[in-house]
Every structure is written in structure tokens, then in C-alpha cells.
Design a protein around this motif. Structure first.
Motif, PDB file in Angstrom:
ATOM      1  N   ILE A   4       0.840  -1.206   0.000  1.00 15.00           N
ATOM      2  CA  ILE A   4       0.000   0.000   0.000  1.00 15.00           C
ATOM      3  C   ILE A   4       0.871   1.250   0.000  1.00 15.00           C
ATOM      4  CG2 ILE A   4      -1.737   1.300   1.297  1.00 15.00           C
ATOM      5  CD1 ILE A   4      -2.751  -1.361   2.373  1.00 15.00           C
ATOM      6  N   LYS A   5       1.930   1.220   0.795  1.00 17.13           N
ATOM      7  CA  LYS A   5       2.841   2.370   0.851  1.00 17.13           C
ATOM      8  C   LYS A   5       3.459   2.641  -0.514  1.00 17.13           C
ATOM      9  CE  LYS A   5       6.985   2.125   2.676  1.00 17.13           C
ATOM     10  NZ  LYS A   5       8.103   2.018   3.645  1.00 17.13           N
ATOM     11  N   ARG A   6       3.850   1.586  -1.205  1.00 14.28           N
ATOM     12  CA  ARG A   6       4.464   1.749  -2.523  1.00 14.28           C
ATOM     13  C   ARG A   6       3.462   2.308  -3.534  1.00 14.28           C
ATOM     14  NH1 ARG A   6       5.860  -3.201  -3.264  1.00 14.28           N
ATOM     15  NH2 ARG A   6       7.842  -3.000  -2.176  1.00 14.28           N
ATOM     16  N   ILE A   7       2.227   1.820  -3.474  1.00  7.32           N
ATOM     17  CA  ILE A   7       1.193   2.325  -4.376  1.00  7.32           C
ATOM     18  C   ILE A   7       0.971   3.815  -4.156  1.00  7.32           C
ATOM     19  CG2 ILE A   7      -1.276   2.246  -4.899  1.00  7.32           C
ATOM     20  CD1 ILE A   7       0.246  -0.034  -6.131  1.00  7.32           C
ATOM     21  N   LEU A   8       0.881   4.229  -2.891  1.00  2.99           N
ATOM     22  CA  LEU A   8       0.662   5.636  -2.581  1.00  2.99           C
ATOM     23  C   LEU A   8       1.859   6.484  -2.988  1.00  2.99           C
ATOM     24  CD1 LEU A   8      -1.034   5.260   0.920  1.00  2.99           C
ATOM     25  CD2 LEU A   8      -2.124   6.071  -1.181  1.00  2.99           C
ATOM     26  N   TRP A   9       3.064   5.945  -2.832  1.00  2.00           N
ATOM     27  CA  TRP A   9       4.287   6.667  -3.231  1.00  2.00           C
ATOM     28  C   TRP A   9       4.259   6.950  -4.726  1.00  2.00           C
ATOM     29  CZ3 TRP A   9       8.764   5.853  -6.209  1.00  2.00           C
ATOM     30  CH2 TRP A   9       9.881   6.649  -5.878  1.00  2.00           C
ATOM     31  N   TRP A  10       3.935   5.929  -5.516  1.00  2.00           N
ATOM     32  CA  TRP A  10       3.877   6.107  -6.969  1.00  2.00           C
ATOM     33  C   TRP A  10       2.698   6.983  -7.375  1.00  2.00           C
ATOM     34  CZ3 TRP A  10       7.665   5.687 -10.114  1.00  2.00           C
ATOM     35  CH2 TRP A  10       8.698   4.762  -9.876  1.00  2.00           C
ATOM     36  N   ALA A  11       1.586   6.878  -6.674  1.00  2.00           N
ATOM     37  CA  ALA A  11       0.436   7.726  -6.986  1.00  2.00           C
ATOM     38  C   ALA A  11       0.778   9.198  -6.792  1.00  2.00           C
ATOM     39  CB  ALA A  11      -0.760   7.334  -6.112  1.00  2.00           C
ATOM     40  N   ASN A  12       1.523   9.490  -5.736  1.00  2.00           N
ATOM     41  CA  ASN A  12       1.949  10.866  -5.500  1.00  2.00           C
ATOM     42  C   ASN A  12       2.895  11.360  -6.582  1.00  2.00           C
ATOM     43  OD1 ASN A  12       0.933  12.216  -3.011  1.00  2.00           O
ATOM     44  ND2 ASN A  12       1.604  10.336  -2.037  1.00  2.00           N
ATOM     45  N   LEU A  13       3.939  10.586  -6.852  1.00  2.00           N
ATOM     46  CA  LEU A  13       4.940  11.033  -7.820  1.00  2.00           C
ATOM     47  C   LEU A  13       4.385  11.048  -9.239  1.00  2.00           C
ATOM     48  CD1 LEU A  13       8.233   9.336  -6.548  1.00  2.00           C
ATOM     49  CD2 LEU A  13       7.317  11.604  -6.042  1.00  2.00           C
ATOM     50  N   GLY A  14       3.702   9.953  -9.629  1.00  2.00           N
ATOM     51  CA  GLY A  14       3.150   9.887 -10.980  1.00  2.00           C
ATOM     52  C   GLY A  14       2.042  10.898 -11.198  1.00  2.00           C
ATOM     53  N   GLY A  15       1.155  11.026 -10.199  1.00  2.00           N
ATOM     54  CA  GLY A  15       0.062  11.987 -10.325  1.00  2.00           C
ATOM     55  C   GLY A  15       0.567  13.417 -10.388  1.00  2.00           C
ATOM     56  N   ALA A  16       1.552  13.732  -9.545  1.00  2.00           N
ATOM     57  CA  ALA A  16       2.099  15.092  -9.539  1.00  2.00           C
ATOM     58  C   ALA A  16       2.820  15.396 -10.850  1.00  2.00           C
ATOM     59  CB  ALA A  16       3.049  15.265  -8.361  1.00  2.00           C
ATOM     60  N   LEU A  20       1.806  18.370 -13.394  1.00  2.00           N
ATOM     61  CA  LEU A  20       2.728  19.439 -13.790  1.00  2.00           C
ATOM     62  C   LEU A  20       2.858  19.540 -15.308  1.00  2.00           C
ATOM     63  CD1 LEU A  20       5.572  18.922 -11.141  1.00  2.00           C
ATOM     64  CD2 LEU A  20       3.847  20.741 -11.183  1.00  2.00           C
ATOM     65  N   ILE A  21       2.912  18.399 -15.971  1.00  2.00           N
ATOM     66  CA  ILE A  21       3.057  18.409 -17.430  1.00  2.00           C
ATOM     67  C   ILE A  21       1.791  18.941 -18.104  1.00  2.00           C
ATOM     68  CG2 ILE A  21       3.307  16.936 -19.463  1.00  2.00           C
ATOM     69  CD1 ILE A  21       5.079  15.116 -17.711  1.00  2.00           C
ATOM     70  N   ILE A  22       0.636  18.394 -17.719  1.00  2.00           N
ATOM     71  CA  ILE A  22      -0.614  18.765 -18.386  1.00  2.00           C
ATOM     72  C   ILE A  22      -1.023  20.195 -18.053  1.00  2.00           C
ATOM     73  CG2 ILE A  22      -3.075  18.249 -18.546  1.00  2.00           C
ATOM     74  CD1 ILE A  22      -2.335  15.301 -18.010  1.00  2.00           C
ATOM     75  N   CYS A  23      -1.074  20.508 -16.760  1.00  2.00           N
ATOM     76  CA  CYS A  23      -1.522  21.849 -16.366  1.00  2.00           C
ATOM     77  C   CYS A  23      -0.488  22.911 -16.727  1.00  2.00           C
ATOM     78  CB  CYS A  23      -1.828  21.884 -14.874  1.00  2.00           C
ATOM     79  SG  CYS A  23      -3.252  20.876 -14.404  1.00  2.00           S
ATOM     80  N   GLY A  24       0.812  22.535 -16.676  1.00  2.00           N
ATOM     81  CA  GLY A  24       1.843  23.475 -17.093  1.00  2.00           C
ATOM     82  C   GLY A  24       1.730  23.811 -18.568  1.00  2.00           C
TER      83      GLY A  24
END
Length: 219
Positions: A4-16, A20-24
Motif C-alpha cells: 500500500i505504501k508503494r502504491i501511494l508513493w507512486w500515486a503521489n509522484l506519478g500523479g504530480a 505538472l506536465i498537463i496543467c503546465g
């Protein structure tokens, strides 16, 4: 819990990163999807740093955070920074209060970890459950108060509205101006109290309950 920790870690990094790419790109084309998009991009970028911070601290100082607290922290960053700030979920009623309640419980648990690190495990096992619970409640509530200091300072220096004392361009008056701040503090105390009660009854039943919240040394 590690999965679960790994999933949340990737969700944070990948989502962010995607945000940044799309909204930027949309901001550069003059089609910003959210008001104040430039500032939101900076805050989401900060979320990446916050996600990487626990691992950096563990490698630098050769210790490990409690697994449960790190997992909760990653969930908090996801819901508070990427969803709450970046995607404006704070406009959902009570989203902010839920996060204050949730984060205060997490911080109360961190308080237990700090208390245990300063006291030592042998002496910690001899500490009365009520004292541990009181420290957890006090620590979680104190950090909530410090956060309100930060919001107050940011509103004053940068003209923000983190404490919701403005309705549009009109300042709220009297009790209405206090509602958001006092609601946050109530939620901070409530979340800390919840963890404090769990601590009290958990330690009363089995002192090993505290092991979940203790720092671990690493090579």
C-alpha cells in the motif's frame, strides 16, 4: 502495508508529474484549468519533495520511520496536495476538516514515536498509558495550532485566504471570520484525541502496541 505504501508513493509522484506536465502546458497556452494555476503548480511540485522526504531522511540519518505513519503520510500528501490543492478538492464541503482530523491522528502517532525515541524502550514500557495518551493528544493539537500560525502569517504577508476570512473580495466579520480556524482546531483536537484513546486502551491491553509507532535503526 509495504505494498500500500508503494502504491501511494507512486500515486503521489506519478500523479504530480502528470499534473505538472498537463496543467503546465495548458497554462503556457493560456488555457489554465484552475484559478491561480502558477501557484498551484509550485505547490504540487512541493508535494513531490514531501513524498521523497521520508526516504531521504531515513538514508541520511540511518533510521526508519514507523511503516504505518509513512503510509498515512503518503495518503495525506495525495489527498491534501495533489487532490486538495492541485485539483481544488478543498471546494468539496468538509474536505479540509477531514484532512485536519486525519492528519492530527497521524501527528499524534508521530508524537508517540518521538516520545519513545527520547525516552528509550525500556523506560517507555514502564510509562503509564495515560501519560502516553496525554502526550499524543498534546503533540497532535500543538502542531495543528502551529499550522494555523502558518496560515495566519501567509494570509497577512501574501494576501492569501487560507483561514477563509474572506468571502470573495469581502472580509467576513465577527464569529463568521473565526469559523474556519476554530473548525480546524476542533478537528485537530478530535483527531489527536482519537489516537490518544487508542493509545491508552491499546497500551493498557498490551504494551507491545507501541511498537507500531517506534522508530527503527537501520544500517
Amino acid at each position: 502495508m509495504t505494498f500500500i505504501k508503494r502504491i501511494l508513493w507512486w500515486a503521489n509522484l506519478g500523479g504530480a508529474a502528470a499534473y505538472l506536465i498537463i496543467c503546465g502546458a495548458l497554462l503556457a497556452m493560456g488555457r489554465a484549468p484552475y484559478p491561480g494555476q502558477a501557484m498551484l503548480l509550485g505547490q504540487v511540485a512541493f508535494g513531490i519533495l514531501a513524498t521523497l522526504a521520508p526516504g531521504f531522511l531515513e538514508r541520511t540519518f540511518h533510521f526508519r520511520f514507523p511503516e504505518l505513519l509513512v503510509t498515512i503520510f503518503y495518503f495525506f500528501i495525495l489527498t491534501a496536495v495533489l487532490l486538495g490543492t492541485g485539483m481544488q478538492f478543498y471546494n468539496i464541503p468538509y474536505w479540509d476538516k477531514f484532512l485536519h482530523l486525519f492528519s492530527a491522528s497521524m501527528l499524534a502517532g508521530l508524537g508517540l514515536a518521538i516520545f519513545g525515541a527520547l525516552l528509550g524502550r525500556d523506560q517507555l514500557r514502564r510509562t503509564r498509558p495515560l501519560l502516553l495518551a496525554l502526550f499524543a493528544v498534546a503533540f497532535g493539537t500543538m502542531v495543528g495550532v502551529l499550522w494555523e500560525f502558518y496560515e495566519f502569517t501567509g494570509d497577512g504577508l501574501l494576501g492569501l485566504n487560507m483561514q477563509r476570512t474572506m468571502s470573495g473580495t469581502h472580509p467576513l466579520l465577527g464569529r463568521l471570520a473565526l469559523m474556519d480556524t476554530m473548525g480546524d482546531l476542533f478537528a485537530d483536537f478530535g483527531g489527536s484525541l482519537l489516537l490518544g484513546l487508542l493509545c491508552y486502551f491499546g497500551v493498557k491491553k498490551d504494551p507491545a502496541w507501541l511498537d507500531t509507532f517506534m522508530f527503527e535503526k537501520s544500517a
